[in-house]
Design a protein around this motif. Structure first.
Motif, PDB file in Angstrom:
ATOM      1  N   GLY A 186      10.590   9.759 -13.113  1.00 38.03           N
ATOM      2  CA  GLY A 186       9.635  10.123 -12.090  1.00 38.03           C
ATOM      3  C   GLY A 186       9.678   9.267 -10.849  1.00 38.03           C
ATOM      4  N   LEU A 187      10.695   8.408 -10.704  1.00 40.50           N
ATOM      5  CA  LEU A 187      10.780   7.487  -9.578  1.00 40.50           C
ATOM      6  C   LEU A 187      12.043   7.750  -8.766  1.00 40.50           C
ATOM      7  CD1 LEU A 187       9.844   4.193 -11.477  1.00 40.50           C
ATOM      8  CD2 LEU A 187       8.316   5.634 -10.112  1.00 40.50           C
ATOM      9  N   PRO A 188      12.014   7.501  -7.440  1.00 39.44           N
ATOM     10  CA  PRO A 188      13.227   7.631  -6.634  1.00 39.44           C
ATOM     11  C   PRO A 188      14.151   6.433  -6.868  1.00 39.44           C
ATOM     12  CG  PRO A 188      11.391   6.907  -5.270  1.00 39.44           C
ATOM     13  CD  PRO A 188      10.819   7.170  -6.627  1.00 39.44           C
ATOM     14  N   VAL A 189      15.396   6.739  -7.197  1.00 38.62           N
ATOM     15  CA  VAL A 189      16.366   5.697  -7.573  1.00 38.62           C
ATOM     16  C   VAL A 189      17.660   5.911  -6.798  1.00 38.62           C
ATOM     17  CG1 VAL A 189      17.655   4.661  -9.492  1.00 38.62           C
ATOM     18  CG2 VAL A 189      15.343   5.571  -9.870  1.00 38.62           C
ATOM     19  N   ALA A 190      18.269   4.829  -6.337  1.00 38.75           N
ATOM     20  CA  ALA A 190      19.525   4.915  -5.595  1.00 38.75           C
ATOM     21  C   ALA A 190      20.643   5.431  -6.492  1.00 38.75           C
ATOM     22  CB  ALA A 190      19.900   3.545  -5.034  1.00 38.75           C
ATOM     23  N   PRO A 191      21.605   6.170  -5.944  1.00 39.54           N
ATOM     24  CA  PRO A 191      22.763   6.609  -6.727  1.00 39.54           C
ATOM     25  C   PRO A 191      23.525   5.405  -7.291  1.00 39.54           C
ATOM     26  CG  PRO A 191      22.680   7.743  -4.608  1.00 39.54           C
ATOM     27  CD  PRO A 191      21.647   6.650  -4.553  1.00 39.54           C
ATOM     28  N   ALA A 203       6.362  -2.087  -6.842  1.00 41.54           N
ATOM     29  CA  ALA A 203       7.333  -2.468  -5.808  1.00 41.54           C
ATOM     30  C   ALA A 203       7.582  -1.317  -4.850  1.00 41.54           C
ATOM     31  CB  ALA A 203       8.639  -2.919  -6.461  1.00 41.54           C
ATOM     32  N   LEU A 204       7.671  -0.092  -5.388  1.00 37.73           N
ATOM     33  CA  LEU A 204       7.864   1.077  -4.533  1.00 37.73           C
ATOM     34  C   LEU A 204       6.660   1.313  -3.626  1.00 37.73           C
ATOM     35  CD1 LEU A 204       9.545   3.588  -7.013  1.00 37.73           C
ATOM     36  CD2 LEU A 204      10.527   2.773  -4.858  1.00 37.73           C
ATOM     37  N   LEU A 205       5.462   1.163  -4.174  1.00 37.75           N
ATOM     38  CA  LEU A 205       4.260   1.355  -3.372  1.00 37.75           C
ATOM     39  C   LEU A 205       4.166   0.304  -2.270  1.00 37.75           C
ATOM     40  CD1 LEU A 205       1.575   2.264  -6.067  1.00 37.75           C
ATOM     41  CD2 LEU A 205       2.544   3.772  -4.324  1.00 37.75           C
ATOM     42  N   TYR A 206       4.542  -0.920  -2.593  1.00 42.10           N
ATOM     43  CA  TYR A 206       4.519  -1.981  -1.583  1.00 42.10           C
ATOM     44  C   TYR A 206       5.492  -1.668  -0.448  1.00 42.10           C
ATOM     45  CZ  TYR A 206       5.611  -6.405   0.681  1.00 42.10           C
ATOM     46  OH  TYR A 206       5.846  -7.376   1.617  1.00 42.10           O
ATOM     47  N   ALA A 207       6.729  -1.275  -0.811  1.00 37.79           N
ATOM     48  CA  ALA A 207       7.746  -1.011   0.212  1.00 37.79           C
ATOM     49  C   ALA A 207       7.486   0.287   0.950  1.00 37.79           C
ATOM     50  CB  ALA A 207       9.135  -0.964  -0.430  1.00 37.79           C
ATOM     51  N   GLY A 208       6.790   1.233   0.313  1.00 34.64           N
ATOM     52  CA  GLY A 208       6.592   2.541   0.927  1.00 34.64           C
ATOM     53  C   GLY A 208       5.326   2.677   1.724  1.00 34.64           C
ATOM     54  N   ARG A 209       4.474   1.670   1.745  1.00 32.83           N
ATOM     55  CA  ARG A 209       3.204   1.773   2.465  1.00 32.83           C
ATOM     56  C   ARG A 209       3.423   1.906   3.966  1.00 32.83           C
ATOM     57  NH1 ARG A 209       0.126  -3.126   1.894  1.00 32.83           N
ATOM     58  NH2 ARG A 209      -1.577  -1.966   2.822  1.00 32.83           N
ATOM     59  N   ARG A 210       2.570   2.675   4.576  1.00 32.15           N
ATOM     60  CA  ARG A 210       2.570   2.884   6.029  1.00 32.15           C
ATOM     61  C   ARG A 210       3.868   3.488   6.519  1.00 32.15           C
ATOM     62  NH1 ARG A 210       0.501  -1.979   4.933  1.00 32.15           N
ATOM     63  NH2 ARG A 210       2.453  -3.028   5.407  1.00 32.15           N
ATOM     64  N   CYS A 211       4.528   4.293   5.635  1.00 33.13           N
ATOM     65  CA  CYS A 211       5.770   4.935   6.035  1.00 33.13           C
ATOM     66  C   CYS A 211       5.542   6.353   6.521  1.00 33.13           C
ATOM     67  CB  CYS A 211       6.758   4.973   4.856  1.00 33.13           C
ATOM     68  SG  CYS A 211       7.598   3.409   4.599  1.00 33.13           S
ATOM     69  N   GLY A 212       4.300   6.773   6.624  1.00 35.97           N
ATOM     70  CA  GLY A 212       4.029   8.143   7.027  1.00 35.97           C
ATOM     71  C   GLY A 212       3.831   9.020   5.823  1.00 35.97           C
ATOM     72  N   ARG A 249       5.750  -2.425 -12.780  1.00 36.49           N
ATOM     73  CA  ARG A 249       6.329  -3.294 -11.755  1.00 36.49           C
ATOM     74  C   ARG A 249       7.213  -2.490 -10.811  1.00 36.49           C
ATOM     75  NH1 ARG A 249       9.734  -7.047 -13.629  1.00 36.49           N
ATOM     76  NH2 ARG A 249       9.214  -8.768 -12.249  1.00 36.49           N
ATOM     77  N   LEU A 250       7.948  -1.521 -11.361  1.00 36.85           N
ATOM     78  CA  LEU A 250       8.758  -0.651 -10.515  1.00 36.85           C
ATOM     79  C   LEU A 250       7.877   0.122  -9.539  1.00 36.85           C
ATOM     80  CD1 LEU A 250      11.335   0.946 -13.015  1.00 36.85           C
ATOM     81  CD2 LEU A 250      11.732  -0.909 -11.392  1.00 36.85           C
ATOM     82  N   ARG A 251       6.846   0.736 -10.072  1.00 36.27           N
ATOM     83  CA  ARG A 251       5.961   1.549  -9.221  1.00 36.27           C
ATOM     84  C   ARG A 251       5.257   0.676  -8.183  1.00 36.27           C
ATOM     85  NH1 ARG A 251       3.135   6.121  -8.239  1.00 36.27           N
ATOM     86  NH2 ARG A 251       0.900   5.914  -7.882  1.00 36.27           N
TER      87      ARG A 251
END
Length: 344
Positions: free
Chosen positions: A147-152, A72-81, A68-70
């Motif tokens: 392995g995922l980008p996480v906010a501080p 959500a990240l893929l959904y938010a990160g799509r078409r970001c270059g 679910r984490l991955r």
């Protein structure tokens, strides 16, 4: 006889080395799977599912917390270059991020109803199902967890508190962050202020506890520094007053024979950014008060050593050297004015 039952979708064969079970539509296309074929795999009873727009889980059962984490990240990160991770500039924040940071007060990933994803304010994207989009003008540098980008921690805390209406739950998270040394109270309060959350009653109560907890933690670090580096034992938490005269101020540690005092800066800004003039005036008044008190003490021959929580945490030996130097220099100074010492 007419057959109305749709034919089953042809199985999709992906490279055998591909271990990832959550892929975006762009990633599938890179492996030769068209959008139509991907959608066909998600029909009732099919082997895949599509939990979010443009994101596919390549098995029929419920997605795991990590999937679910991955997704959500893929959904938010799509078409970001171009991005090596495929997540663009998105990163997990809020309660999910705190869980990844190891917070015991944060719920398990599988139990979260929503996953907050931090993205630049310029991203034109809506929240979808469990993927909750959080926009910011100042995107922090992420840390890599699982392995995922996480906010501080400080940013994740502010976003988590924004979505929590329970003061006790918010207090538990903030307290754990401070006790664990994961971030300084002032950093959290700054994030809450920028998010315009300091006007909410449950946040105000949680911040009160946060500041008190931070104060106690920094005092413990000061005690530990004195004893670890064999400094003489001072008088702790005292107020100084001239005989029959005015109050000179409170100090966190005082060596009367050497007339050396230590002050800890454990204050945190509590003003909303909606009133910048008042915030600046408040901070100016606070530092003006500190400066006046310090000048008054030093005018009487008392040396004041100013320590910050960050310095005590990151360089205690260096700070002990600063205090020891001030104590040793007392022999070369003129005697200080006599001051009455009272409990603070």
């Amino acid at each position: 006889m007419t057959q109305n039952t749709p034919l089953s979708a042809r199985p999709v064969r992906l490279p055998s080395h591909l271990e990832q079970r959550v892929l975006s539509v762009e990633e599938l296309k890179a492996h030769g799977v068209s959008s139509a074929r991907a959608a066909a795999q998600c029909r009732d009873g099919g082997p895949w599912q599509q939990p979010l727009p443009g994101v596919y889980v390549l098995h029929p059962g419920p997605p795991t917390g990590e999937e679910r984490l991955r997704s959500a990240l893929l959904y938010a990160g799509r078409r970001c270059g171009a991005a090596e991770t495929g997540y663009g500039e998105g990163m997990i924040t809020g309660l999910a991020a705190l869980t990844l940071h190891g917070f015991s007060a944060a719920p398990p990933l599988d139990s979260l109803d929503r996953i907050d994803v931090l993205v630049p304010r310029t991203r034109r994207l809506r929240s979808a199902r469990y993927a909750h989009v959080v926009r910011t003008a100042e995107l922090p540098s992420p840390v890599r967890l699982a392995g995922l980008p996480v906010a501080p921690v400080a940013r994740a805390l502010a976003d988590a508190v924004a979505g929590i209406g329970d003061a006790s739950a918010a207090r538990r998270l903030l307290t754990e962050a401070v006790r664990g040394g994961l971030c300084e109270p002032a950093a959290v309060v700054r994030k809450l202020s920028r998010a315009k959350l300091l006007g909410r009653l449950h946040v105000v109560h949680a911040v009160d506890s946060l500041i008190a907890e931070g104060r106690a933690l920094v005092e413990c670090r000061l005690y530990e520094m004195v004893r670890t580096y064999d400094l003489p034992e001072p008088l702790w938490n005292v107020s100084l007053r001239l005989p029959g005269g005015p109050h000179l101020g409170g100090v966190d540690a005082y060596w009367p024979d050497e007339a050396v005092a230590v002050e800890l800066d454990t204050g945190a800004p509590r003003h909303s950014p909606r009133d910048d003039d008042r915030r600046r005036a408040g901070l100016d008044a606070r530092w003006s008060g500190y400066a006046t008190e310090r000048e008054h003490l030093e005018g009487l021959g008392i040396t004041v050593v100013h320590l910050t929580p960050k310095r005590l945490q990151e360089a205690p030996e260096q700070q002990a050297t600063v205090v020891r130097t001030a104590l040793m220099a007392a022999a070369d100074r003129a005697p200080a004015e006599y001051a009455v010492i009272l409990p603070r």
